[in-house]
Motif scaffolding. Structure first.
Motif, PDB file in Angstrom:
ATOM      1  N   VAL A   1      27.706  42.352  39.465  1.00  0.00           N
ATOM      2  CA  VAL A   1      27.874  43.347  38.336  1.00  0.00           C
ATOM      3  C   VAL A   1      27.335  42.739  37.300  1.00  0.00           C
ATOM      4  O   VAL A   1      26.618  43.429  36.423  1.00  0.00           O
ATOM      5  CB  VAL A   1      29.335  43.633  37.995  1.00  0.00           C
ATOM      6  N   ARG A   2      27.616  41.425  36.820  1.00  0.00           N
ATOM      7  CA  ARG A   2      26.992  40.778  35.754  1.00  0.00           C
ATOM      8  C   ARG A   2      25.307  40.826  35.831  1.00  0.00           C
ATOM      9  O   ARG A   2      24.871  41.062  34.687  1.00  0.00           O
ATOM     10  CB  ARG A   2      27.505  39.397  35.428  1.00  0.00           C
ATOM     11  N   ARG A   3      24.634  40.661  36.843  1.00  0.00           N
ATOM     12  CA  ARG A   3      23.275  40.634  37.002  1.00  0.00           C
ATOM     13  C   ARG A   3      22.595  41.994  36.888  1.00  0.00           C
ATOM     14  O   ARG A   3      21.868  42.306  35.950  1.00  0.00           O
ATOM     15  CB  ARG A   3      23.025  40.358  38.515  1.00  0.00           C
TER      16      ARG A   3
ATOM     17  N   LYS B   1      24.010  44.335  35.001  1.00  0.00           N
ATOM     18  CA  LYS B   1      24.188  44.568  33.550  1.00  0.00           C
ATOM     19  C   LYS B   1      22.916  43.873  32.704  1.00  0.00           C
ATOM     20  O   LYS B   1      22.347  44.473  31.903  1.00  0.00           O
ATOM     21  CB  LYS B   1      25.465  43.950  32.751  1.00  0.00           C
TER      22      LYS B   1
ATOM     23  N   VAL C   1      35.814  38.531  45.470  1.00  0.00           N
ATOM     24  CA  VAL C   1      35.860  38.817  44.225  1.00  0.00           C
ATOM     25  C   VAL C   1      34.884  38.359  43.196  1.00  0.00           C
ATOM     26  O   VAL C   1      34.171  38.938  42.363  1.00  0.00           O
ATOM     27  CB  VAL C   1      37.063  38.622  43.672  1.00  0.00           C
ATOM     28  N   PHE C   2      34.573  36.906  43.373  1.00  0.00           N
ATOM     29  CA  PHE C   2      33.596  36.249  42.369  1.00  0.00           C
ATOM     30  C   PHE C   2      32.189  36.708  42.783  1.00  0.00           C
ATOM     31  O   PHE C   2      31.423  36.901  41.780  1.00  0.00           O
ATOM     32  CB  PHE C   2      33.912  34.654  42.547  1.00  0.00           C
TER      33      PHE C   2
ATOM     34  N   ILE D   1      31.248  39.814  43.705  1.00  0.00           N
ATOM     35  CA  ILE D   1      31.280  41.018  43.116  1.00  0.00           C
ATOM     36  C   ILE D   1      31.208  40.962  41.616  1.00  0.00           C
ATOM     37  O   ILE D   1      30.155  41.767  41.118  1.00  0.00           O
ATOM     38  CB  ILE D   1      32.428  42.118  43.673  1.00  0.00           C
ATOM     39  N   ILE D   2      31.828  40.152  41.191  1.00  0.00           N
ATOM     40  CA  ILE D   2      31.664  39.994  39.702  1.00  0.00           C
ATOM     41  C   ILE D   2      30.288  39.593  39.261  1.00  0.00           C
ATOM     42  O   ILE D   2      29.708  40.129  38.310  1.00  0.00           O
ATOM     43  CB  ILE D   2      32.480  39.055  39.087  1.00  0.00           C
ATOM     44  N   ALA D   3      29.719  38.729  40.025  1.00  0.00           N
ATOM     45  CA  ALA D   3      28.276  38.196  39.690  1.00  0.00           C
ATOM     46  C   ALA D   3      27.375  39.201  39.845  1.00  0.00           C
ATOM     47  O   ALA D   3      26.191  39.145  39.088  1.00  0.00           O
ATOM     48  CB  ALA D   3      28.176  36.904  40.856  1.00  0.00           C
TER      49      ALA D   3
END
Length: 667
Positions: free
Chosen positions: A565-567, A569, A558-559, A561-563
């Motif tokens: 997505v943020r990159r 953006k 999960v972490f 995937i979040i990382a």
């Protein structure tokens, strides 16, 4: 003196007179000394017995040395309980030897008579029963004895026989009974009597039963005593005020008397004496029974085989002859500590009023606790804790410690205090084999014993189910001295939780299961040891760890995937054009004079070549806030104007600002 008087059947007076006449004829016809008796008693019970030994002139002639030898022999042998007044002359030349016994009360009379009987070798227990007129218990007077004047002078007959020889004087010669006279208070002198004396008339209205109950025996506290009197209803009806007044007169300071009616309609009083020692209680009882010689003796002897067992003898001496009827009964009762066993009872001695009750008792184990701690490997710990009163421990601490330890080779028991109690604890620990040996030795089993075991019976993802079993063993000490209460506790290994619904025991008691502990509590004296079985649950750490690993792995994904997505953006934001800040001017556009720019206020430069910058039309003011300006187009790179050739000696480049867009009118 008799304490239980027996009512006698009396012969009609005519038959009695005939019997007396027959006896007198035999006496007159017989040879040998004659004994005349006069018994006098006053209303206090004091009096005298005068005995006259009469030897006729003809009999005296056959005695070597005559009357003087007899006189000297009597003087040399007379006991202290009787007074010899010497010899005198009687009728028809007879010689009279005069004796007198004086006494202060019936008990004194009885005691002196017994001494004289013993001195003469008479095998008889002297008994004197005297009834005196005493309101409200008796009217008239009566005396009853079980000995004769010949019995009381047997010592003199023996002395004369030894002095003069049996051919001259024989002890049997003193058996002749002469005149017997009795003088009792309130009655005419009675002369038609024979021995043993049984004379007088009296009616009794005394108590039919008296119970004397003593408490505090063996407790170490002060003694208590209650006396319960029972009086027939018809006797009480004769003179109720006199009976009530008598009860009040014998109630000591600090005591109290309560009157009631029993199921038979008889009147009862319960007299409670104040607390005290044996001597004080006995003195108060003397007053309450209108007697003397009351006593209470308590003696205790240790058991030679068991240091905590003792035998106690309680001896009461009680009489009620002056306030009870002839058939009245007095009995002793005892309030002894819990656990005392009544062994024997001697009953009341009718002559002395003495009775002895024997009790056997142990030092009481107030509480017993056995705790077995089961280790996962089968070992663990077993503890036996015995609780006693601090008072018993102060008296027998060393004996208690030795009794608790028994024959065990283990260390001495640990002693702890808690308030008014003292606890001695024996503790055994080690492997399963070590526990089996040490506990088996302590309880006296002779062989090693199993103390407890826990085994796995099932497993799920997160829980392990185990079954435990403990067979407690009662120490031999409990069979000798069952405790008033006992608790048997099983402690499971850390992390195990007993399941209450699965716990069972073969001994009746209160079962409780909480956490890793299971207890069986009994509240009655017993030495039975329970067997306890049940199930317990513990964590399945393999499953728990696997779950944790899965959770950690899932969180990592999960972490990640979040990382990502943020990159993505951030990259998109960097690639897209950025709008100018709100209110910014286009680069290179002219700025109106006095307009606030991004770097402050700027004035318009002077017009070049006579040209002036166009001015924005003025918007009418409406008094409202201005509307938001329209969106600005993306900023364009500034356009550099061509260099201008100046006039004069030098030259410069002039950059003109873009014109300011007109403001929106106020609404």
């Amino acid at each position: 003196m008799d304490t239980t008087m027996v009512q006698r059947l009396r012969m009609p007076r005519a038959l009695m007179m005939m019997a007396i006449a027959a006896v007198m004829m035999l006496v007159l016809a017989a040879c040998g000394p004659t004994l005349n008796t006069k018994l006098t008693i006053d209303d206090k019970g004091a009096g005298s017995r005068v005995i006259s030994l009469v030897i006729t002139q003809s009999d005296m002639e056959s005695i070597p040395g005559g009357a003087g030898v007899i006189d000297e022999t009597i003087k040399a042998n007379v006991p202290g309980e009787i007074t010899y007044h010497g010899m005198s002359s009687g009728a028809d030349g007879a010689t009279v030897y005069n004796f007198e016994i004086t006494f202060t009360d019936p008990a004194d009379y009885e005691a002196k008579a017994q001494k004289l009987l013993d001195a003469g070798g008479v095998d008889k227990q002297a008994s004197v029963t005297l009834t005196l007129p005493k309101k409200p218990f008796a009217e008239g007077a009566r005396i009853d004895e079980n000995f004769t004047s010949a019995d009381l002078l047997a010592w003199a007959a023996n002395a004369l026989e030894a002095k003069l020889g049996s051919d001259t004087v024989s002890a049997s010669d003193f058996s002749g009974s002469g005149e017997v006279t009795v003088a009792l208070p309130g009655q005419d002198e009675i002369t038609d009597q024979f021995e043993p004396i049984d004379a007088g008339e009296a009616s009794q209205h005394g108590f039919t039963a008296i119970a004397v109950k003593t408490g505090g025996i063996g407790s170490g506290d002060a003694l208590t005593r209650t006396i319960t009197y029972t009086l027939p209803a018809d006797s009480y009806a004769r003179s109720p005020k006199d009976y009530d007044a008598w009860i009040d007169s014998v109630t000591p300071d600090g005591g109290k008397a309560e009157k009631s009616t029993d199921d038979n309609g008889d009147t009862q009083w319960v007299l409670t004496l104040p607390e005290g020692d044996a001597q004080a209680i006995s003195a108060q009882t003397d007053t309450a029974l209108n007697t003397s010689g009351t006593s209470l003796e308590v003696t205790t002897e240790p058991d030679s085989e068991n240091p905590l067992r003792s035998t106690t003898y309680v001896t009461d001496t009680l009489t009620c002859s002056t306030i009870c009827t002839d058939s009245g009964v007095i009995r002793a009762e005892h309030d002894v500590p819990e656990g005392w066993e009544h062994l024997t009872e001697s009953g009341v001695d009718s002559d002395t009023g003495k009775s002895t009750v024997t009790y056997s008792h142990m030092v009481l184990v107030q509480d017993f606790r056995a705790t077995t701690t089961i280790g996962e490997d089968g070992g663990g710990e077993v503890a036996y804790a015995y609780t006693f009163s601090k008072e018993d421990d102060a008296k027998m601490g060393k004996d208690i410690a030795a009794w608790v330890k028994g024959d065990s080779r283990a260390a001495d028991p640990k002693r702890t205090e808690d308030g008014d109690t003292v606890t001695y604890t024996m503790t055994f620990s080690g492997t399963a084999e070590q526990l089996a040996d040490s506990v088996g030795e302590y309880i006296g089993a002779g062989d090693p014993i199993d103390t407890g075991i826990i085994t796995k019976s099932g497993e799920s993802m997160f829980t392990t189910t185990s079954r435990f079993q403990t067979s407690f063993s009662a120490p031999r000490q409990l069979s000798e001295n069952p405790p008033a209460a006992s608790t048997w506790t099983v402690k499971l290994p850390d992390g195990y939780e007993a399941q209450p619904g699965t716990v069972s025991s073969d001994v009746k008691g209160k079962t409780s299961a909480k956490g890793s502990s299971v207890s069986i509590t009994t509240t009655e004296a017993t030495s039975s040891a329970p067997s306890v079985t049940g199930e317990a649950e513990s964590r399945n750490w393999v499953g728990v760890i696997a779950l944790i690993v899965l959770l950690v792995f899932a969180l990592a994904i999960v972490f990640a995937i979040i990382a990502l997505v943020r990159r993505a953006k951030r990259r998109s934001a960097q690639a897209a054009p950025h709008p100018a800040p709100n209110g910014a001017q286009f680069a290179g556009a002219p700025m109106a004079a006095g307009v606030q720019g991004p770097t402050g206020s700027h004035a318009a430069p002077p017009a070049a070549s006579g040209m002036s910058a166009p001015s924005a039309p003025s918007a009418p003011h409406t008094g409202q806030y201005p509307a938001q300006p329209p969106a600005q187009p993306p900023a364009q790179p500034p356009v550099q104007p061509p260099a201008q050739q100046g006039f004069g000696p030098g030259s410069h480049t002039s950059v003109m600002s873009a014109p300011t867009p007109p403001r929106a009118p106020r609404s």
